[in-house]
Motif scaffolding. Structure first.
Motif, PDB file in Angstrom:
ATOM      1  N   ARG A  14       0.828  -1.210   0.000  1.00 14.95           N
ATOM      2  CA  ARG A  14       0.000   0.000   0.000  1.00 14.95           C
ATOM      3  C   ARG A  14       0.862   1.260   0.000  1.00 14.95           C
ATOM      4  NH1 ARG A  14      -4.277  -2.013   4.652  1.00 14.95           N
ATOM      5  NH2 ARG A  14      -5.516  -3.404   3.311  1.00 14.95           N
ATOM      6  N   TYR A  15       1.928   1.261   0.782  1.00 18.03           N
ATOM      7  CA  TYR A  15       2.826   2.413   0.799  1.00 18.03           C
ATOM      8  C   TYR A  15       3.503   2.597  -0.559  1.00 18.03           C
ATOM      9  CZ  TYR A  15       2.289   2.634   5.887  1.00 18.03           C
ATOM     10  OH  TYR A  15       1.778   2.748   7.156  1.00 18.03           O
ATOM     11  N   SER A  16       3.777   1.482  -1.234  1.00 14.44           N
ATOM     12  CA  SER A  16       4.392   1.560  -2.564  1.00 14.44           C
ATOM     13  C   SER A  16       3.436   2.218  -3.553  1.00 14.44           C
ATOM     14  CB  SER A  16       4.773   0.159  -3.057  1.00 14.44           C
ATOM     15  OG  SER A  16       5.736  -0.429  -2.210  1.00 14.44           O
ATOM     16  N   VAL A  17       2.163   1.816  -3.491  1.00 16.07           N
ATOM     17  CA  VAL A  17       1.157   2.428  -4.359  1.00 16.07           C
ATOM     18  C   VAL A  17       1.072   3.930  -4.080  1.00 16.07           C
ATOM     19  CG1 VAL A  17      -1.305   2.540  -4.914  1.00 16.07           C
ATOM     20  CG2 VAL A  17      -0.200   0.312  -4.586  1.00 16.07           C
ATOM     21  N   ALA A  18       1.021   4.281  -2.797  1.00 14.95           N
ATOM     22  CA  ALA A  18       0.925   5.699  -2.422  1.00 14.95           C
ATOM     23  C   ALA A  18       2.156   6.473  -2.882  1.00 14.95           C
ATOM     24  CB  ALA A  18       0.764   5.826  -0.906  1.00 14.95           C
ATOM     25  N   PHE A  20       4.269   5.891  -5.468  1.00 18.54           N
ATOM     26  CA  PHE A  20       4.309   6.129  -6.915  1.00 18.54           C
ATOM     27  C   PHE A  20       3.161   7.023  -7.362  1.00 18.54           C
ATOM     28  CE2 PHE A  20       7.029   2.340  -6.633  1.00 18.54           C
ATOM     29  CZ  PHE A  20       8.121   2.804  -7.343  1.00 18.54           C
ATOM     30  N   PHE A  21       2.040   6.972  -6.646  1.00 16.69           N
ATOM     31  CA  PHE A  21       0.951   7.896  -6.946  1.00 16.69           C
ATOM     32  C   PHE A  21       1.393   9.333  -6.664  1.00 16.69           C
ATOM     33  CE2 PHE A  21      -2.625  10.387  -5.215  1.00 16.69           C
ATOM     34  CZ  PHE A  21      -3.411  10.475  -6.361  1.00 16.69           C
ATOM     35  N   LEU A  22       1.981   9.552  -5.499  1.00 17.00           N
ATOM     36  CA  LEU A  22       2.423  10.905  -5.145  1.00 17.00           C
ATOM     37  C   LEU A  22       3.544  11.384  -6.066  1.00 17.00           C
ATOM     38  CD1 LEU A  22       2.375  10.591  -1.248  1.00 17.00           C
ATOM     39  CD2 LEU A  22       0.758  11.847  -2.694  1.00 17.00           C
ATOM     40  N   LEU A  23       4.327  10.440  -6.579  1.00 12.33           N
ATOM     41  CA  LEU A  23       5.420  10.784  -7.490  1.00 12.33           C
ATOM     42  C   LEU A  23       4.891  11.431  -8.769  1.00 12.33           C
ATOM     43  CD1 LEU A  23       8.554  10.461  -7.680  1.00 12.33           C
ATOM     44  CD2 LEU A  23       8.125   8.368  -8.991  1.00 12.33           C
ATOM     45  N   VAL A  24       3.760  10.932  -9.262  1.00 10.92           N
ATOM     46  CA  VAL A  24       3.211  11.477 -10.506  1.00 10.92           C
ATOM     47  C   VAL A  24       1.977  12.349 -10.254  1.00 10.92           C
ATOM     48  CG1 VAL A  24       4.109   9.579 -11.890  1.00 10.92           C
ATOM     49  CG2 VAL A  24       1.809   9.391 -10.910  1.00 10.92           C
ATOM     50  N   ARG A  25       1.691  12.616  -9.002  1.00 10.34           N
ATOM     51  CA  ARG A  25       0.496  13.401  -8.654  1.00 10.34           C
ATOM     52  C   ARG A  25       0.451  14.754  -9.351  1.00 10.34           C
ATOM     53  NH1 ARG A  25      -3.583  15.444  -8.306  1.00 10.34           N
ATOM     54  NH2 ARG A  25      -5.070  15.633  -6.592  1.00 10.34           N
ATOM     55  N   ARG A  46      -1.158   2.881 -15.137  1.00  6.27           N
ATOM     56  CA  ARG A  46      -0.353   1.683 -15.411  1.00  6.27           C
ATOM     57  C   ARG A  46       1.047   1.826 -14.817  1.00  6.27           C
ATOM     58  NH1 ARG A  46      -2.830   2.369 -20.609  1.00  6.27           N
ATOM     59  NH2 ARG A  46      -4.492   0.836 -20.907  1.00  6.27           N
ATOM     60  N   PHE A  47       1.594   3.029 -14.887  1.00  4.90           N
ATOM     61  CA  PHE A  47       2.913   3.284 -14.300  1.00  4.90           C
ATOM     62  C   PHE A  47       2.896   2.992 -12.802  1.00  4.90           C
ATOM     63  CE2 PHE A  47       5.518   6.229 -11.850  1.00  4.90           C
ATOM     64  CZ  PHE A  47       6.783   6.040 -12.384  1.00  4.90           C
ATOM     65  N   ILE A  48       1.882   3.517 -12.113  1.00  3.11           N
ATOM     66  CA  ILE A  48       1.758   3.310 -10.667  1.00  3.11           C
ATOM     67  C   ILE A  48       1.617   1.827 -10.357  1.00  3.11           C
ATOM     68  CG2 ILE A  48       0.297   3.740  -8.645  1.00  3.11           C
ATOM     69  CD1 ILE A  48      -0.502   6.417 -10.060  1.00  3.11           C
ATOM     70  N   ILE A  49       0.757   1.151 -11.107  1.00  7.96           N
ATOM     71  CA  ILE A  49       0.518  -0.274 -10.867  1.00  7.96           C
ATOM     72  C   ILE A  49       1.779  -1.084 -11.101  1.00  7.96           C
ATOM     73  CG2 ILE A  49      -0.666  -2.305 -11.813  1.00  7.96           C
ATOM     74  CD1 ILE A  49      -3.085  -0.432 -12.303  1.00  7.96           C
ATOM     75  N   SER A  52       4.631  -0.242  -8.403  1.00  8.18           N
ATOM     76  CA  SER A  52       4.267  -0.573  -7.021  1.00  8.18           C
ATOM     77  C   SER A  52       4.187  -2.076  -6.811  1.00  8.18           C
ATOM     78  CB  SER A  52       2.940   0.088  -6.637  1.00  8.18           C
ATOM     79  OG  SER A  52       1.883  -0.391  -7.442  1.00  8.18           O
ATOM     80  N   THR A  53       3.754  -2.806  -7.831  1.00  8.25           N
ATOM     81  CA  THR A  53       3.696  -4.270  -7.694  1.00  8.25           C
ATOM     82  C   THR A  53       5.085  -4.886  -7.831  1.00  8.25           C
ATOM     83  OG1 THR A  53       3.058  -4.428 -10.042  1.00  8.25           O
ATOM     84  CG2 THR A  53       1.291  -4.528  -8.400  1.00  8.25           C
ATOM     85  N   VAL A  54       5.876  -4.386  -8.745  1.00  5.70           N
ATOM     86  CA  VAL A  54       7.224  -4.937  -8.926  1.00  5.70           C
ATOM     87  C   VAL A  54       8.056  -4.807  -7.658  1.00  5.70           C
ATOM     88  CG1 VAL A  54       9.439  -4.562 -10.085  1.00  5.70           C
ATOM     89  CG2 VAL A  54       7.357  -4.744 -11.435  1.00  5.70           C
ATOM     90  N   VAL A  55       8.042  -3.637  -7.041  1.00  2.00           N
ATOM     91  CA  VAL A  55       8.848  -3.457  -5.830  1.00  2.00           C
ATOM     92  C   VAL A  55       8.287  -4.276  -4.669  1.00  2.00           C
ATOM     93  CG1 VAL A  55       9.606  -1.153  -6.522  1.00  2.00           C
ATOM     94  CG2 VAL A  55       7.612  -1.391  -5.024  1.00  2.00           C
ATOM     95  N   SER A  56       7.026  -4.679  -4.784  1.00  2.00           N
ATOM     96  CA  SER A  56       6.408  -5.512  -3.752  1.00  2.00           C
ATOM     97  C   SER A  56       6.551  -6.998  -4.061  1.00  2.00           C
ATOM     98  CB  SER A  56       4.916  -5.169  -3.611  1.00  2.00           C
ATOM     99  OG  SER A  56       4.735  -3.801  -3.324  1.00  2.00           O
ATOM    100  N   GLY A  57       7.195  -7.310  -5.184  1.00  2.55           N
ATOM    101  CA  GLY A  57       7.390  -8.710  -5.545  1.00  2.55           C
ATOM    102  C   GLY A  57       6.162  -9.362  -6.144  1.00  2.55           C
TER     103      GLY A  57
END
Length: 243
Positions: A14-18, A20-25, A46-49, A52-57
């Motif tokens: 969840r923090y990863s999603v947040a 990358f979202f804030l990165l492109v906000r 798609r960038f956020i998804i 955020s999933t890759v860094v979460s494995g």
């Protein structure tokens, strides 16, 4: 100890999603200021998804029954057992699309942005709200934007999940507008993260997704809506059974 680690993983995801979202906000904010720019928002989703999933494995293995012409407009219908189903369809559908989802998602920091811009909210307890949502969906389809609908209308409460009966709104709409339906089966997203992850947490892994061939509706009438609904249900159910 295992459940503690899985809940820790859910928080990390969840923090990863947040993050990358804030990165492109700032870019998303710029795009959200004019409706003519909305078509670019999905690319950043798609960038956020992806990151955020890759860094979460978490990875997605997406198979296609046939090559899909993503220049066409579709109603995309999938089974729903996990928040990752939304991510999977975003990555699998290579076109401009929007989701129909429950209005409670407006309070989510990330999802709320998308439901205030490109997606469509619905109060599933209100017939009037459902009518407005499908009216908006029809307008999007006429504008060439595909619409993603989870016809179960909810994530099953059972664990492991079962496939709930489909509602026929999506299929009636597809027939009325002569839009093909693309069934998508999420085979095991629930094993990685069931529902929101609040109860069982989540873990790294590979989500297997199968995109079925489009079903044409140009030859159908509204009287065929239930038949189309049952056909899509059986396609997804059989794929789940064969997994």
């Amino acid at each position: 100890m295992k459940i503690i680690l899985k809940r820790m993983h859910t928080h990390f995801y969840r923090y990863s999603v947040a993050f990358f979202f804030l990165l492109v906000r700032p870019i998303l904010y710029f795009l959200s200021q004019k409706q003519s720019r909305f078509k670019y928002i999905n690319g950043f989703r798609r960038f956020i998804i992806f990151y955020s999933t890759v860094v979460s494995g978490i990875f997605f293995n997406i198979d296609y029954e046939v090559a899909v012409d993503w220049k066409r407009t579709y109603i995309i219908c999938g089974n729903h057992t996990s928040n990752l189903d939304v991510s999977a369809i975003n990555l699998a559908a290579k076109n401009n699309h929007c989701f129909i989802g429950k209005e409670e998602l407006l309070s989510n920091m990330v999802l709320g942005f998308f439901f205030r811009t490109i997606d469509i909210t619905v109060n599933r307890d209100s017939k009037m709200s459902s009518f407005r949502a499908f009216k908006t969906a029809a307008e999007r389809l006429k504008d060439g934007v595909s619409v993603v609908i989870f016809p179960e209308a909810t994530i099953p409460e059972e664990y492991p999940p079962v496939l709930y009966p489909f509602k026929n709104g999506a299929f009636r709409l597809a027939i009325e507008l002569k839009v093909p339906v693309v069934p998508i089966t999420s085979l095991n997203t629930w094993k990685i993260l069931w529902d929101t992850g609040n109860e069982y947490g989540s873990r790294p892994g590979i989500c297997d997704i199968f995109v079925h061939k489009p079903i044409e509706t140009a030859h159908l009438t509204v009287d065929d809506a239930d038949t189309l609904r049952d056909e899509v249900y059986e396609i997804i159910n059989q794929k789940l059974g064969a997994a």
